[in-house]
Design an enzyme around this catalytic site. Structure first.
Site, short mmCIF file in Angstrom:
data_model
loop_
_atom_site.label_atom_id
_atom_site.label_comp_id
_atom_site.label_asym_id
_atom_site.label_seq_id
_atom_site.Cartn_x
_atom_site.Cartn_y
_atom_site.Cartn_z
N CYS A 173 18.06 42.95 17.71
CA CYS A 173 17.70 41.56 18.02
C CYS A 173 16.24 41.44 18.47
O CYS A 173 15.72 40.33 18.56
CB CYS A 173 18.61 41.00 19.11
N HIS A 230 15.64 35.72 24.07
CA HIS A 230 16.63 35.99 23.02
C HIS A 230 17.90 35.22 23.35
O HIS A 230 18.38 35.22 24.49
CB HIS A 230 16.91 37.49 22.97
N ASN A 288 24.49 34.10 18.71
CA ASN A 288 23.44 35.12 18.68
C ASN A 288 23.12 35.45 17.22
O ASN A 288 23.94 36.05 16.53
CB ASN A 288 23.93 36.36 19.44
O1 UT7 Z 1 21.75 40.86 21.36
C1 UT7 Z 1 22.51 41.61 22.21
C2 UT7 Z 1 23.93 41.46 21.79
N1 UT7 Z 1 24.93 41.57 22.76
C3 UT7 Z 1 25.01 40.88 23.92
O2 UT7 Z 1 24.15 40.18 24.35
C4 UT7 Z 1 26.31 41.01 24.69
C5 UT7 Z 1 26.10 41.11 26.18
N2 UT7 Z 1 27.39 41.01 26.85
C6 UT7 Z 1 28.00 39.83 27.06
O3 UT7 Z 1 27.45 38.78 26.70
C7 UT7 Z 1 29.32 39.81 27.78
O4 UT7 Z 1 29.58 41.09 28.30
C8 UT7 Z 1 30.51 39.34 26.88
C9 UT7 Z 1 30.38 37.88 26.55
C10 UT7 Z 1 30.55 40.18 25.60
C11 UT7 Z 1 31.82 39.53 27.62
O5 UT7 Z 1 31.81 38.81 28.83
P1 UT7 Z 1 32.28 39.51 30.19
O6 UT7 Z 1 32.24 38.47 31.23
O7 UT7 Z 1 31.42 40.73 30.37
O8 UT7 Z 1 33.77 39.88 29.86
P2 UT7 Z 1 34.47 41.30 29.89
O9 UT7 Z 1 33.98 42.15 28.75
O10 UT7 Z 1 34.35 41.83 31.26
O11 UT7 Z 1 35.96 40.91 29.58
C12 UT7 Z 1 36.73 40.11 30.48
C13 UT7 Z 1 38.08 39.87 29.85
C14 UT7 Z 1 38.74 41.15 29.29
O12 UT7 Z 1 40.12 41.05 29.54
P3 UT7 Z 1 40.75 41.88 30.78
O13 UT7 Z 1 40.44 43.31 30.48
O14 UT7 Z 1 40.07 41.36 32.01
O15 UT7 Z 1 42.20 41.53 30.68
C15 UT7 Z 1 38.51 41.02 27.81
O16 UT7 Z 1 39.51 41.67 27.05
O17 UT7 Z 1 37.94 38.96 28.74
C16 UT7 Z 1 38.59 39.52 27.61
N3 UT7 Z 1 37.92 39.04 26.41
C17 UT7 Z 1 38.23 37.87 25.83
N4 UT7 Z 1 39.14 36.94 26.14
C18 UT7 Z 1 39.19 35.83 25.36
C19 UT7 Z 1 36.92 39.64 25.73
N5 UT7 Z 1 36.55 38.84 24.69
C20 UT7 Z 1 37.35 37.75 24.74
C21 UT7 Z 1 37.46 36.58 23.96
N6 UT7 Z 1 38.38 35.67 24.31
N7 UT7 Z 1 36.67 36.36 22.90
#
Ligand code: UT7
Length: 333
Positions: free
Chosen positions: A120, A254, A284
């Protein structure tokens, strides 16, 4: 690396264009494909919808209209371009480069053309390269493209990545400037040790026992990395240029996640009204994200001549990069 652009000629952006596919994919539609909801996606990312390329569209098909728009705005004929760099992780194919395909389609017989892979951050890296070519006199008119068709490498059953990404491209014409303004400096970096947090194993010459053809991401690690480098890179570059956050008129981070953007701008001390956000409409778009945000800011009348624009990208590599530019064209000129 970090450097102030001290020399003459100054180099600036003289044309800006972008393109997104027509197909809008909403959070509600994604909730029919995987176990997610509009509420989760909106709260955790700020994304409401994204654009998805048509089956017959490849990276070059997104790049071409973006380039045509940028060239038209600059008033530059394609045949005048002698350097084309295209940042993407989703080229039409590994070779020939998408840049060479686009140069041929647009009619640029004198252009050196190649692709650049920096996730990115690709657009910021590519702008820095074009700047070096122009400032050294090796190039006279350059075209820089950033874009991706990430929908092609997404796992459409993985909710943790599927909801984040979209397709789009942006392009800028860069030229030496007669008067002042233009780019003031760059800060670029890479940490290959963190590469496994956002990768596409099995997409190249390394053999994997379990090859993977879709984006794999450790979201929490990338989140931590992003919030750290967006702040560090911007502060380092402002410091190198003898400027402070109060000097920044338009902040173009970004567009990965509105929470990452909010965290960075608060830490930096940049007010919300000076920060460009369009991740809600495009998700993104990887290398397309910063030029798409620049184009939005220009359409809104927020990019005026004389204003200081700070762009910072971060992504796969892991890579990051900032560029500072005193804007020299725009609808206010
Ligand atoms: O250009 C660079 C590209 N990448 C990025 O910028 C990504 C950077 N990271 C992020 O933006 C965030 O970490 C995410 C948006 C990917 C995830 O948000 P988070 O607040 O860090 O969530 P998490 O990974 O801690 O997950 C929390 C919960 C999990 O469930 P449990 O384990 O607490 O039961 C996930 O399984 O949310 C769940 N989860 C979802 N639930 C509904 C993960 N994705 C989803 C979804 N819908 N799409």
């Amino acid at each position: 690396m970090i450097a102030k652009a001290n020399g003459r000629p100054r180099v600036g952006i003289t044309g800006l264009g972008c393109y997104v596919p027509d197909r809008v994919l909403t959070n509600e539609e994604l909730a029919e494909l995987v176990d997610t909801s509009d509420e989760w996606i909106t709260t955790r990312t700020g994304i409401k919808e994204r654009r998805i390329a048509a089956p017959e569209q490849a990276m070059s098909d997104l790049a071409e209209p973006a380039c045509r728009a940028a060239l038209a705005q600059a008033g530059v004929d394609p045949s005048e371009i002698d350097f084309l760099v295209l940042a993407t992780v989703t080229p039409d194919m590994t070779f020939p480069s998408t840049a060479a395909i686009v140069a041929d389609r647009l009619g640029m017989p004198d252009a050196a053309a190649y692709d650049l892979s920096a996730g990115c951050t690709g657009f910021v890296y590519a702008v820095a390269q074009a700047h070096a070519m122009l400032a050294s006199g090796l190039s006279r008119k350059a075209l820089v493209v950033g874009g991706d068709v990430l929908s092609r490498i997404l796992d459409w059953t993985d909710r943790s990545t599927l909801v984040l990404f979209g397709d789009g491209a942006g392009a800028v014409v860069m030229e030496p400037l007669e008067d002042g303004g233009g780019f003031l400096g760059f800060e670029l970096g890479a940490d290959g040790g963190g590469g496994v947090h956002l990768w596409l194993p099995g997409s190249g010459s390394r053999a994997f026992e379990d090859p993977e053809h879709h984006i794999k991401m450790n979201g929490r690690e990338v989140f931590k990395f992003a919030t750290r480098v967006l702040v560090h890179s911007a502060e380092a570059l402002l410091d190198e240029c003898g400027l402070g956050v109060d000097d920044v008129d338009v902040y173009v981070p970004h567009q990965a996640n509105v929470r990452i953007i909010d965290h960075a701008r608060r830490k930096l001390g940049i007010p919300e009204e000076r920060t460009v956000v369009n991740v809600d409409r495009y998700g993104n778009t990887s290398s397309g994200s910063i030029p798409l945000a620049l184009a939005d800011a220009e359409q809104d009348g927020r990019l005026k001549a004389g204003e200081l624009v700070l762009m910072t990208g971060m992504g796969a590599g892991l890579t990051w990069g900032s560029a500072l530019i005193e804007w020299t064209r725009g609808i206010a000129q």
